[in-house]
Design a protein around this motif. Sequence first.
Motif, PDB file in Angstrom:
ATOM      1  N   GLU A 161     -14.127  -5.426  -2.219  1.00  0.00           N
ATOM      2  CA  GLU A 161     -13.548  -4.874  -0.994  1.00  0.00           C
ATOM      3  C   GLU A 161     -14.581  -4.164  -0.130  1.00  0.00           C
ATOM      4  O   GLU A 161     -14.235  -3.575   0.895  1.00  0.00           O
ATOM      5  CB  GLU A 161     -12.421  -3.893  -1.338  1.00  0.00           C
ATOM      6  CG  GLU A 161     -11.044  -4.514  -1.474  1.00  0.00           C
ATOM      7  CD  GLU A 161     -10.879  -5.367  -2.719  1.00  0.00           C
ATOM      8  OE1 GLU A 161     -10.096  -6.336  -2.684  1.00  0.00           O
ATOM      9  OE2 GLU A 161     -11.526  -5.053  -3.747  1.00  0.00           O
TER      10      GLU A 161
ATOM     11  N   TYR B 275      -8.959  -7.747   2.913  1.00  0.00           N
ATOM     12  CA  TYR B 275      -9.730  -7.242   4.041  1.00  0.00           C
ATOM     13  C   TYR B 275     -10.752  -8.264   4.517  1.00  0.00           C
ATOM     14  O   TYR B 275     -11.342  -8.998   3.731  1.00  0.00           O
ATOM     15  CB  TYR B 275     -10.419  -5.933   3.668  1.00  0.00           C
ATOM     16  CG  TYR B 275      -9.429  -4.841   3.366  1.00  0.00           C
ATOM     17  CD1 TYR B 275      -8.729  -4.228   4.400  1.00  0.00           C
ATOM     18  CD2 TYR B 275      -9.155  -4.459   2.062  1.00  0.00           C
ATOM     19  CE1 TYR B 275      -7.793  -3.245   4.132  1.00  0.00           C
ATOM     20  CE2 TYR B 275      -8.213  -3.479   1.784  1.00  0.00           C
ATOM     21  CZ  TYR B 275      -7.531  -2.874   2.830  1.00  0.00           C
ATOM     22  OH  TYR B 275      -6.593  -1.914   2.559  1.00  0.00           O
TER      23      TYR B 275
ATOM     24  N   LEU C  36     -13.431  -2.355   6.071  1.00  0.00           N
ATOM     25  CA  LEU C  36     -13.187  -0.982   5.642  1.00  0.00           C
ATOM     26  C   LEU C  36     -14.351  -0.055   5.964  1.00  0.00           C
ATOM     27  O   LEU C  36     -14.185   1.170   5.963  1.00  0.00           O
ATOM     28  CB  LEU C  36     -12.944  -0.939   4.125  1.00  0.00           C
ATOM     29  CG  LEU C  36     -11.654  -1.555   3.596  1.00  0.00           C
ATOM     30  CD1 LEU C  36     -11.644  -1.519   2.081  1.00  0.00           C
ATOM     31  CD2 LEU C  36     -10.447  -0.811   4.167  1.00  0.00           C
TER      32      LEU C  36
ATOM     33  N   LYS D  51      -3.910  -0.018  -0.309  1.00  0.00           N
ATOM     34  CA  LYS D  51      -3.635   1.217   0.433  1.00  0.00           C
ATOM     35  C   LYS D  51      -4.641   2.308   0.082  1.00  0.00           C
ATOM     36  O   LYS D  51      -5.191   2.967   0.967  1.00  0.00           O
ATOM     37  CB  LYS D  51      -2.221   1.704   0.126  1.00  0.00           C
ATOM     38  CG  LYS D  51      -1.854   3.010   0.842  1.00  0.00           C
ATOM     39  CD  LYS D  51      -0.446   3.464   0.493  1.00  0.00           C
ATOM     40  CE  LYS D  51      -0.387   4.018  -0.911  1.00  0.00           C
ATOM     41  NZ  LYS D  51       0.949   4.605  -1.221  1.00  0.00           N
TER      42      LYS D  51
ATOM     43  N   ALA E 135      -8.419   1.893   1.212  1.00  0.00           N
ATOM     44  CA  ALA E 135      -8.593   2.087   2.649  1.00  0.00           C
ATOM     45  C   ALA E 135      -8.739   3.571   2.978  1.00  0.00           C
ATOM     46  O   ALA E 135      -9.592   3.974   3.778  1.00  0.00           O
ATOM     47  CB  ALA E 135      -7.400   1.496   3.402  1.00  0.00           C
TER      48      ALA E 135
ATOM     49  N   ARG F 267     -12.239   5.550   4.329  1.00  0.00           N
ATOM     50  CA  ARG F 267     -12.257   6.411   5.519  1.00  0.00           C
ATOM     51  C   ARG F 267     -12.885   7.771   5.209  1.00  0.00           C
ATOM     52  O   ARG F 267     -13.505   8.393   6.077  1.00  0.00           O
ATOM     53  CB  ARG F 267     -10.831   6.594   6.056  1.00  0.00           C
ATOM     54  CG  ARG F 267     -10.314   5.420   6.870  1.00  0.00           C
ATOM     55  CD  ARG F 267      -9.092   5.788   7.696  1.00  0.00           C
ATOM     56  NE  ARG F 267      -7.948   6.186   6.879  1.00  0.00           N
ATOM     57  CZ  ARG F 267      -7.042   5.337   6.397  1.00  0.00           C
ATOM     58  NH1 ARG F 267      -7.149   4.036   6.647  1.00  0.00           N
ATOM     59  NH2 ARG F 267      -6.027   5.775   5.688  1.00  0.00           N
TER      60      ARG F 267
END
Length: 490
Positions: free
Chosen positions: A82, A125, A140, A355, A358, A362
């Motif tokens: 990811e 993603y 991401l 979920k 992500a 951030r």
Amino acid sequence: MEDLKKVLTQLNRRDFLTKAGLGFGSIALSSILQAGTSPGARREEAGGAESAVAPFVRGPHFSPKAKRIIYLFQSGGPSQLETFDYKPALVKWHGREIPDSIKSTQRNSGMVAGQSTFPLVKSIYDFKQYGQSGAWVSELLPYTAGIVDDLCIVKSVFTEAINHEPAVMFVQTGSQQSGRPSMGSWLSYGLGSDNQNLPHFMVLISKGVSGDQPLSTAAWANGFLASHHQGVQLRAGKDPVLYLQNPYGVHKEDRRRALDRIKELNEHQFTLWGDPEIQSKISQYEMAYKMQTSVPDAVNTSDEPDYIYKMYGEDARRPGTFAANCLLARRMAERDVKFIQLYHMGWDQHGDLPKNIAKQARDVDQASAALVKDLKQRGLLEDTLVVWGGEFGRTSFSQGKLTADNYGRDHHPGCFSMWMTGGGIKTGQVYGETDEFSYNVVKDGVHVHDFQATLLHLFGLDHEKLIFKHQGRRYRLTDVHGKVINGLIA
């Protein structure tokens, strides 16, 4: 003098400190480091076991490329699938069983022992190529994607550990069992410090949104090295280092007189017993005294301009966040702290990965990229090594049930991704390759011991010569393994 000798031979250190009224605060100062190569530190290494270990000589073995390191450790194991290891073949294989000929090549943890099926799962993603290197980076991590030409993305790291604490210990200390010195401690032992007022090795911890795995302080401990080589943890809040400030009613002049007297007594004790740890205690107390001024200055970000907070993100205004710790790391780098270790917890996504990862990304993306840009604009990146990565990767098959919008990934030691920059790293490249499932390394593998050997090399240290004799055995960070990966070095 005879009375003093009598006192010193009748009272142990703990008794003396207690009866002197200095209490637990002074005892706690034993966790605070020294800086530099004081006469006491040199005497410790001349009189201790280290003196018997040729050909080690304190200081670099050759010209270093890096002066300091900021290690952004992503605790829990970020999924390479990811983040940086784009695998379009998984689109075709999505939902199909992983071939046993592939699955059997790696150990799997006990958490998937009860699964009857192991469906391969694509990342939900999108990935795009960035920079002159054409590095694939997930959506991401848009801020990281913007600095890929300043990075060396390594996709072929692999480890031997499959559970969190052993894996963290392995990356940080070279052993899956606790009790060995951490990398920061080894660098302190080998090179000393360039700052006389702050510890050489500082640790900051932040927590992500989910899946927090506990961190053992053994990850930044000194092991069998002298105690002044251990890491000092900075905490968010008004007391960044516990027991550092004077108790109420104790003035700075009083503390100075007390420390002078303790030093005098310790020096007499050292004359009597020759215990090198006494010299460590003397230097620790002196460092603690200096830190009463230097630490508040280092962690006070009130003078940072608004554009810096905009660069790092608004979280940088909140003490204890990853962004705030990245900003503090830059301030410590400016003050020549040698090893700055950040731990960001929460990358352990066994379920509900889309979920949670992500949110986790951030937390770190903007600040990580900002740190690199900030160091570069200040002329610090050239000799500051920055490392980003965790303790292992994640499986390409789903842990638990695979649905249209949800899946999880288990621990995977066979391959994972990390990035490095600055401090002599050859940037603007992607190093190493994995197979079409991101399950095994197929080109230019980097074992954890290879990573450690390369890191020491960048600091001018030969990992085969940086040794310490303990209980009859010569130890080193890389144990009896490791090779320098020249392809990573500019």
